[in-house]
Design a protein around this motif. Structure first.
Motif, PDB file in Angstrom:
ATOM      1  N   TRP A  56      13.999  -9.615  -0.150  1.00 62.98           N
ATOM      2  CA  TRP A  56      14.104  -8.632   0.922  1.00 62.98           C
ATOM      3  C   TRP A  56      14.362  -7.236   0.374  1.00 62.98           C
ATOM      4  N   ARG A  57      15.184  -7.133  -0.659  1.00 65.77           N
ATOM      5  CA  ARG A  57      15.426  -5.826  -1.258  1.00 65.77           C
ATOM      6  C   ARG A  57      14.120  -5.222  -1.783  1.00 65.77           C
ATOM      7  N   GLU A  58      13.339  -6.037  -2.447  1.00 64.24           N
ATOM      8  CA  GLU A  58      12.072  -5.553  -3.009  1.00 64.24           C
ATOM      9  C   GLU A  58      11.135  -5.080  -1.906  1.00 64.24           C
ATOM     10  N   GLN A  59      11.028  -5.856  -0.818  1.00 67.10           N
ATOM     11  CA  GLN A  59      10.099  -5.488   0.251  1.00 67.10           C
ATOM     12  C   GLN A  59      10.538  -4.210   0.971  1.00 67.10           C
ATOM     13  N   ILE A  60      11.834  -4.088   1.244  1.00 63.78           N
ATOM     14  CA  ILE A  60      12.337  -2.884   1.921  1.00 63.78           C
ATOM     15  C   ILE A  60      12.168  -1.661   1.027  1.00 63.78           C
ATOM     16  N   GLY A  61      12.207  -1.870  -0.290  1.00 64.17           N
ATOM     17  CA  GLY A  61      12.057  -0.765  -1.226  1.00 64.17           C
ATOM     18  C   GLY A  61      10.621  -0.289  -1.379  1.00 64.17           C
ATOM     19  N   ARG A  62       9.671  -1.072  -0.897  1.00 60.15           N
ATOM     20  CA  ARG A  62       8.261  -0.682  -0.996  1.00 60.15           C
ATOM     21  C   ARG A  62       7.893   0.258   0.149  1.00 60.15           C
ATOM     22  N   HIS A  63       6.835   1.037  -0.074  1.00 63.94           N
ATOM     23  CA  HIS A  63       6.331   1.895   0.997  1.00 63.94           C
ATOM     24  C   HIS A  63       5.878   1.021   2.156  1.00 63.94           C
ATOM     25  N   ARG A  64       6.122   1.479   3.360  1.00 63.21           N
ATOM     26  CA  ARG A  64       5.810   0.662   4.534  1.00 63.21           C
ATOM     27  C   ARG A  64       4.344   0.243   4.600  1.00 63.21           C
ATOM     28  N   ASP A  65       3.458   1.085   4.104  1.00 60.53           N
ATOM     29  CA  ASP A  65       2.022   0.795   4.194  1.00 60.53           C
ATOM     30  C   ASP A  65       1.585  -0.358   3.302  1.00 60.53           C
ATOM     31  N   VAL A  66       2.395  -0.703   2.305  1.00 55.48           N
ATOM     32  CA  VAL A  66       1.973  -1.753   1.367  1.00 55.48           C
ATOM     33  C   VAL A  66       2.854  -2.997   1.462  1.00 55.48           C
ATOM     34  N   ARG A  67       3.716  -3.051   2.456  1.00 61.15           N
ATOM     35  CA  ARG A  67       4.526  -4.249   2.634  1.00 61.15           C
ATOM     36  C   ARG A  67       3.671  -5.380   3.205  1.00 61.15           C
ATOM     37  N   PRO A  68       4.010  -6.631   2.896  1.00 60.70           N
ATOM     38  CA  PRO A  68       3.285  -7.765   3.491  1.00 60.70           C
ATOM     39  C   PRO A  68       3.417  -7.745   5.014  1.00 60.70           C
ATOM     40  N   THR A  69       2.363  -8.169   5.677  1.00 64.25           N
ATOM     41  CA  THR A  69       2.362  -8.153   7.141  1.00 64.25           C
ATOM     42  C   THR A  69       2.579  -9.539   7.741  1.00 64.25           C
ATOM     43  N   GLY A  70       2.645 -10.557   6.905  1.00 61.52           N
ATOM     44  CA  GLY A  70       2.743 -11.923   7.422  1.00 61.52           C
ATOM     45  C   GLY A  70       4.143 -12.321   7.857  1.00 61.52           C
ATOM     46  N   GLU A  71       5.152 -11.553   7.464  1.00 64.47           N
ATOM     47  CA  GLU A  71       6.538 -11.861   7.844  1.00 64.47           C
ATOM     48  C   GLU A  71       6.864 -11.036   9.096  1.00 64.47           C
ATOM     49  N   PRO A  72       7.069 -11.711  10.252  1.00 69.77           N
ATOM     50  CA  PRO A  72       7.208 -10.970  11.515  1.00 69.77           C
ATOM     51  C   PRO A  72       8.317  -9.929  11.521  1.00 69.77           C
ATOM     52  N   LEU A  73       9.487 -10.272  11.005  1.00 66.03           N
ATOM     53  CA  LEU A  73      10.582  -9.306  11.016  1.00 66.03           C
ATOM     54  C   LEU A  73      10.253  -8.119  10.123  1.00 66.03           C
TER      55      LEU A  73
END
Length: 204
Positions: A56-73
């Motif tokens: 979760w830390r890694e995903q939140i640290g990424r730019h919103r445009d490149v985060r995975p979209t498959g995790e609903p939250l």
């Protein structure tokens, strides 16, 4: 997915009383905290929990445009546009839950106290900041937030510990919901329910 299903009834009530333009961000903070709490509560090795929190830390640290979209939250977090400092608050919540996991269930650990302060700042502090008409001092908000954070972890609290914050009804409702002694009898719990209901109606 209905995000409300991921909030407890007291949390849904608090969100309902939040300023309309702040409800989405406030709800997401609470839902994210719940998700991290679920990770910490699972009967897994501490290392596995830390790895899941690190994801979760890694995903939140990424730019919103490149985060995975498959995790609903994660997708809803990425789509939220109306909250200054939301990503920073989310990272702080990950910090807090890493501390809690590292405490390995010891309620007297200084890691728990530090985590409660961090959660208080991330959720109570940010909502108070967003609600710009708040007349409360940062210290008062932090004290109230720590009261909520302790109660949400099941640490024994009393409704006398709750310090209501003028103009911040959602935060007051959260406080009152979680400042019930885990061993309280039905009458004591009913008294808290009445106090929550009265505050919801009158703000007092």
């Amino acid at each position: 997915m209905d995000a409300k299903r991921n909030l407890s009834p007291p949390q849904r009530l608090a969100v309902a009383y939040a300023q309309r333009d702040l409800r989405e961000a406030f709800s997401l903070l609470l839902e994210f905290d719940n998700r991290l709490m679920a990770i910490a509560a699972k009967g897994q090795e501490s290392l596995i929990k830390q790895l899941r929190l690190a994801w979760w830390r890694e995903q939140i640290g990424r730019h919103r445009d490149v985060r995975p979209t498959g995790e609903p939250l994660l997708a809803r977090l990425s789509a939220c546009e109306n909250a200054e400092g939301l990503d920073s608050a989310l990272q702080s919540l990950v910090d807090a839950w890493e501390r809690i996991v590292s405490a390995e269930g010891d309620p007297a650990s200084p890691e728990i106290a530090a985590a409660n302060q961090t959660r208080a700042d991330a959720i109570f502090g940010n909502y108070a900041h967003w609600a710009t008409d708040s007349c409360n001092s940062p210290e008062a908000v932090r004290v109230a937030g720590e009261c909520w954070a302790r109660g949400s972890l099941g640490l024994l609290m009393s409704d006398n510990d709750a310090k209501l914050l003028p103009g911040l009804k959602p935060l007051n409702l959260l406080q009152l919901a979680y400042t019930v002694d885990g061993n309280a009898n039905g009458l004591a719990r009913f008294r808290i329910f009445l106090r929550m209901s009265w505050h919801g109606l009158t703000g007092m």
